[in-house]
Design an enzyme around this catalytic site. Sequence first.
Site, PDB file in Angstrom:
ATOM      1  N   THR A 152      11.260  15.015   9.609  1.00  0.00           N
ATOM      2  CA  THR A 152      11.102  13.745   8.891  1.00  0.00           C
ATOM      3  C   THR A 152      12.276  13.584   7.927  1.00  0.00           C
ATOM      4  O   THR A 152      12.682  14.568   7.296  1.00  0.00           O
ATOM      5  CB  THR A 152       9.780  13.658   8.097  1.00  0.00           C
ATOM      6  N   GLY A 193       7.403   9.018  12.356  1.00  0.00           N
ATOM      7  CA  GLY A 193       8.736   8.405  12.273  1.00  0.00           C
ATOM      8  C   GLY A 193       9.791   9.343  12.859  1.00  0.00           C
ATOM      9  O   GLY A 193       9.775  10.536  12.579  1.00  0.00           O
ATOM     10  N   ASP A 242       3.849  15.183   7.879  1.00  0.00           N
ATOM     11  CA  ASP A 242       2.518  15.685   7.513  1.00  0.00           C
ATOM     12  C   ASP A 242       1.405  15.132   8.404  1.00  0.00           C
ATOM     13  O   ASP A 242       0.462  15.847   8.738  1.00  0.00           O
ATOM     14  CB  ASP A 242       2.221  15.492   6.022  1.00  0.00           C
ATOM     15  N   ASP A 273      12.109  12.191   5.188  1.00  0.00           N
ATOM     16  CA  ASP A 273      11.612  12.086   3.808  1.00  0.00           C
ATOM     17  C   ASP A 273      11.736  13.372   2.993  1.00  0.00           C
ATOM     18  O   ASP A 273      11.719  13.327   1.771  1.00  0.00           O
ATOM     19  CB  ASP A 273      10.144  11.648   3.808  1.00  0.00           C
ATOM     20  N   ARG A 277       3.035   6.422  16.226  1.00  0.00           N
ATOM     21  CA  ARG A 277       1.974   6.775  15.276  1.00  0.00           C
ATOM     22  C   ARG A 277       0.671   6.508  16.047  1.00  0.00           C
ATOM     23  O   ARG A 277       0.558   5.479  16.705  1.00  0.00           O
ATOM     24  CB  ARG A 277       2.062   5.915  14.021  1.00  0.00           C
TER      25      ARG A 277
HETATM   26  O1  F6P Z   1       8.500   8.731   7.192  1.00  0.00           O
HETATM   27  C1  F6P Z   1       9.741   8.195   7.524  1.00  0.00           C
HETATM   28  C2  F6P Z   1       9.826   6.755   7.056  1.00  0.00           C
HETATM   29  O2  F6P Z   1      11.087   6.248   7.443  1.00  0.00           O
HETATM   30  C3  F6P Z   1       9.613   6.541   5.557  1.00  0.00           C
HETATM   31  O3  F6P Z   1      10.739   6.880   4.778  1.00  0.00           O
HETATM   32  C4  F6P Z   1       9.261   5.083   5.523  1.00  0.00           C
HETATM   33  O4  F6P Z   1       8.485   4.783   4.381  1.00  0.00           O
HETATM   34  C5  F6P Z   1       8.482   4.895   6.790  1.00  0.00           C
HETATM   35  O5  F6P Z   1       8.819   5.982   7.647  1.00  0.00           O
HETATM   36  C6  F6P Z   1       8.728   3.606   7.508  1.00  0.00           C
HETATM   37  O6  F6P Z   1       7.851   3.566   8.591  1.00  0.00           O
HETATM   38  P1  F6P Z   1       8.015   2.567   9.817  1.00  0.00           P
HETATM   39  O7  F6P Z   1       9.203   2.979  10.590  1.00  0.00           O
HETATM   40  O8  F6P Z   1       6.759   2.737  10.585  1.00  0.00           O
HETATM   41  O9  F6P Z   1       8.211   1.213   9.230  1.00  0.00           O
END
Ligand code: F6P
Length: 321
Positions: free
Chosen positions: A127, A12, A104, A129, A73
């Site tokens: 990140t 992300g 991670d 998070d 990803r």
């Molecule tokens: O890891 C960052 C993040 O934004 C998380 O907070 C969230 O759960 C996830 O990625 C959302 O992923 P995506 O953008 O693939 O929907």
Amino acid sequence: MGKKVAVLTSGGDAPGMNPCIRACVRFGLYKGLEMYGVRRGYQGLIDDEIFPMNSRSVSDIVQRGGTFLKSARCPEFRDLEGIGKAVANLKKYGITDLIAIGGDGTFRGAKDMADNFDISVIGIPGTIDNDLAYTDFTLGFDTAVNTVLWAINSLRDTMGSHDRCSLLEVMGRHCGDIALYAGICGGAEYILVPEVEYDLDEIASSLMQARERGKTSNMIVFAEGAGDKEQICSYLKEKTGIKITTTTLGHIQRGGSPTMQDRILANKFAERAVELILLGATNRVIGIKNNRIIDENVSEALEMSGKFDKKLYKLAQIMSL
Ligand code: F6P
């Protein structure tokens, strides 16, 4: 000729990635390294989206959220065959070292590459998070929390006008840090996070008591990993008669111009990454602990857990009385 070093962003995106790429490239060039960029993270390594970068390649990105290298990803990178393809592409350019900016999942990929192939890898935590226990802060967290604060401020205006109870869902995956930091700074009455058990009956009775004490609006900040928000809202409504208005902030938290804190971290993390490369290090990840830049073995870093700040959580509870 200096070493050839590639930079990528993976997983992300997070505000701060752009200034960090810029700092890696400019500090690397300053130290005599040859710098390359990789588009679309590990997927781009496999697909050979590798290109040389100079100082001008990273012009006018210091203020931008997201990542100009793009991110992805990449499930193919979870097995050695995929990693092998990526390494073959790096070797084509004579690249010996990789700086991987991400969370991670990115670090696990980096470790698999360094453990099984002749490529040195340094990880930089990027990140929103803030879910990596070895470092106090990750790139993007501060900007994301400030974005959430902006949302809380706006919600408080309208909540106050209509005597409402509001639940704001924020990101963080399994980590409650965004909720905790935004919650305490925004004056939330309740902060629901995966790390701390909560009792809905207690929340219901405290909501009622607060109304009796003259508190006419209430804010619940809810971390996405902390349960089912629809169930929570309907349970509280049933117990208290108070309707709860929900807002999901979503990907807005992932964008925006990086804050001063994220830009400073971006520069310092990049500086340490380049220094480690010059020392011939591999399998290290950069972080910040007690206001000092640190580096840590990637396996040890990934094994660490439990950094949730329970003292800060308790303080937030006291402040909300
Ligand atoms: O890891 C960052 C993040 O934004 C998380 O907070 C969230 O759960 C996830 O990625 C959302 O992923 P995506 O953008 O693939 O929907």
